[in-house]
Design an enzyme around this catalytic site. Structure first.
Site, PDB file in Angstrom:
ATOM      1  N   ASP A  70       0.658  -1.424  -0.145  1.00 38.66           N
ATOM      2  CA  ASP A  70       0.009  -0.058   0.023  1.00 38.66           C
ATOM      3  C   ASP A  70       0.876   1.087  -0.015  1.00 38.66           C
ATOM      4  O   ASP A  70       1.932   1.122   0.952  1.00 38.66           O
ATOM      5  CB  ASP A  70      -0.929  -0.190   1.112  1.00 38.66           C
ATOM      6  CG  ASP A  70      -2.080   0.956   1.146  1.00 38.66           C
ATOM      7  OD1 ASP A  70      -2.783   0.755   0.131  1.00 38.66           O
ATOM      8  OD2 ASP A  70      -2.216   1.930   1.883  1.00 38.66           O
ATOM      9  N   SER A  71       0.596   2.090  -1.022  1.00 42.15           N
ATOM     10  CA  SER A  71       1.651   3.137  -0.977  1.00 42.15           C
ATOM     11  C   SER A  71       0.942   4.279  -1.425  1.00 42.15           C
ATOM     12  O   SER A  71      -0.154   4.172  -1.698  1.00 42.15           O
ATOM     13  CB  SER A  71       2.705   2.634  -2.196  1.00 42.15           C
ATOM     14  OG  SER A  71       1.948   2.465  -3.283  1.00 42.15           O
ATOM     15  N   PHE A 153       4.120   6.185 -12.889  1.00 42.79           N
ATOM     16  CA  PHE A 153       2.544   6.078 -12.619  1.00 42.79           C
ATOM     17  C   PHE A 153       2.068   6.986 -11.536  1.00 42.79           C
ATOM     18  O   PHE A 153       3.113   7.722 -10.759  1.00 42.79           O
ATOM     19  CB  PHE A 153       1.961   4.754 -12.588  1.00 42.79           C
ATOM     20  CG  PHE A 153       2.380   4.006 -11.559  1.00 42.79           C
ATOM     21  CD1 PHE A 153       1.784   3.870 -10.367  1.00 42.79           C
ATOM     22  CD2 PHE A 153       3.613   3.308 -11.618  1.00 42.79           C
ATOM     23  CE1 PHE A 153       2.104   3.091  -9.432  1.00 42.79           C
ATOM     24  CE2 PHE A 153       4.149   2.564 -10.689  1.00 42.79           C
ATOM     25  CZ  PHE A 153       3.352   2.036  -9.414  1.00 42.79           C
ATOM     26  N   ASP A 156       4.293  10.321 -10.225  1.00 48.61           N
ATOM     27  CA  ASP A 156       5.549  10.542 -10.481  1.00 48.61           C
ATOM     28  C   ASP A 156       5.910  11.778 -11.557  1.00 48.61           C
ATOM     29  O   ASP A 156       6.951  12.187 -11.261  1.00 48.61           O
ATOM     30  CB  ASP A 156       5.751   9.177 -11.298  1.00 48.61           C
ATOM     31  CG  ASP A 156       6.147   8.151 -10.577  1.00 48.61           C
ATOM     32  OD1 ASP A 156       5.853   8.120  -9.321  1.00 48.61           O
ATOM     33  OD2 ASP A 156       6.251   7.129 -10.893  1.00 48.61           O
ATOM     34  N   HIS A 179      10.522   4.770  -3.019  1.00 48.76           N
ATOM     35  CA  HIS A 179       9.909   4.242  -1.673  1.00 48.76           C
ATOM     36  C   HIS A 179       9.565   2.869  -1.792  1.00 48.76           C
ATOM     37  O   HIS A 179       9.873   1.941  -0.915  1.00 48.76           O
ATOM     38  CB  HIS A 179       8.642   4.842  -1.296  1.00 48.76           C
ATOM     39  CG  HIS A 179       7.448   4.738  -2.722  1.00 48.76           C
ATOM     40  ND1 HIS A 179       7.855   5.555  -3.975  1.00 48.76           N
ATOM     41  CD2 HIS A 179       6.245   4.751  -2.856  1.00 48.76           C
ATOM     42  CE1 HIS A 179       7.154   5.391  -4.720  1.00 48.76           C
ATOM     43  NE2 HIS A 179       5.934   5.015  -4.025  1.00 48.76           N
TER      44      HIS A 179
END
Length: 195
Positions: A70-71, A153, A156, A179
């Site tokens: 999960d980011s 994506f 970015d 990350h």
């Protein structure tokens, strides 16, 4: 050893495959196995909680080691928003263009020195025998004033590290500092102890 990825995002799949392949781990999706993995409700209040929800579900349904992430993007000027709501910041899920538009709108007139932000990636790996590993990686930068580049994506094209938007980084360059790359390296260290 095969791990099921609790996502059908091909770009996430590519990143995980590149970084975990040296461990002898083949990351696959349910679709690649001819199966369907239903989406789950991500109702956790942290990146780590949401990653665990997805990994637990995938492990239970597929009965194999599962990996989920999960980011999202945390903008200091916006008190950490969009945070865990990054993919649905503008309302719909995964509308990168609308999310970027809204972020630029909310930061209109804010000078560069106040546009600090960081990407977060929490990864959870769950094994059928109950073992769990959770790691977190971050990458710090700034939010630009306009989109730059077409690589990557999400946010970015707006996220600037070392004077360049992530939208201009190659996948290999991004893996070294992102990350997700940072989280996957931590995960690799943990998996080396048990795989």
């Amino acid at each position: 050893m095969d791990f099921i990825l609790a996502s059908n995002n091909q770009k996430k799949l590519g990143e995980m495959q590149r970084i975990l392949a040296p461990l002898g781990i083949q990351v696959v999706t349910a679709k690649m196995l001819g199966k369907t993995l239903e989406d789950v409700v991500e109702d956790g209040d942290t990146f780590e909680a949401n990653a665990r929800i997805k990994a637990m579900h995938a492990c239970r349904v597929m009965n194999m080691p599962a990996i989920a992430d999960d980011s999202g993007l945390c903008v200091d000027y916006l008190d950490g928003a969009p945070g865990i709501y990054s993919a649905r910041f503008s309302g719909g899920h995964g509308d990168d263009e609308a999310n970027n538009d809204l972020l630029l709108e909310k930061l209109a007139g804010v000078p560069m020195e106040q546009r600090t932000a960081y990407y977060v990636c929490a990864i959870c790996c769950v094994f059928p025998d109950g073992r769990e590993i959770t790691v977190r990686g971050e990458c710090h930068g700034h939010i630009g004033f306009e989109r730059d580049g077409s690589e990557g994506f999400g946010y970015d094209p707006l996220f600037i590290v070392d004077g360049r938007a992530f939208g201009r980084y190659t996948a290999e360059e991004k893996d070294k500092i992102s990350h997700r790359g940072n989280a996957l390296r931590k995960l690799t260290e943990e998996l080396e102890k048990i795989v």
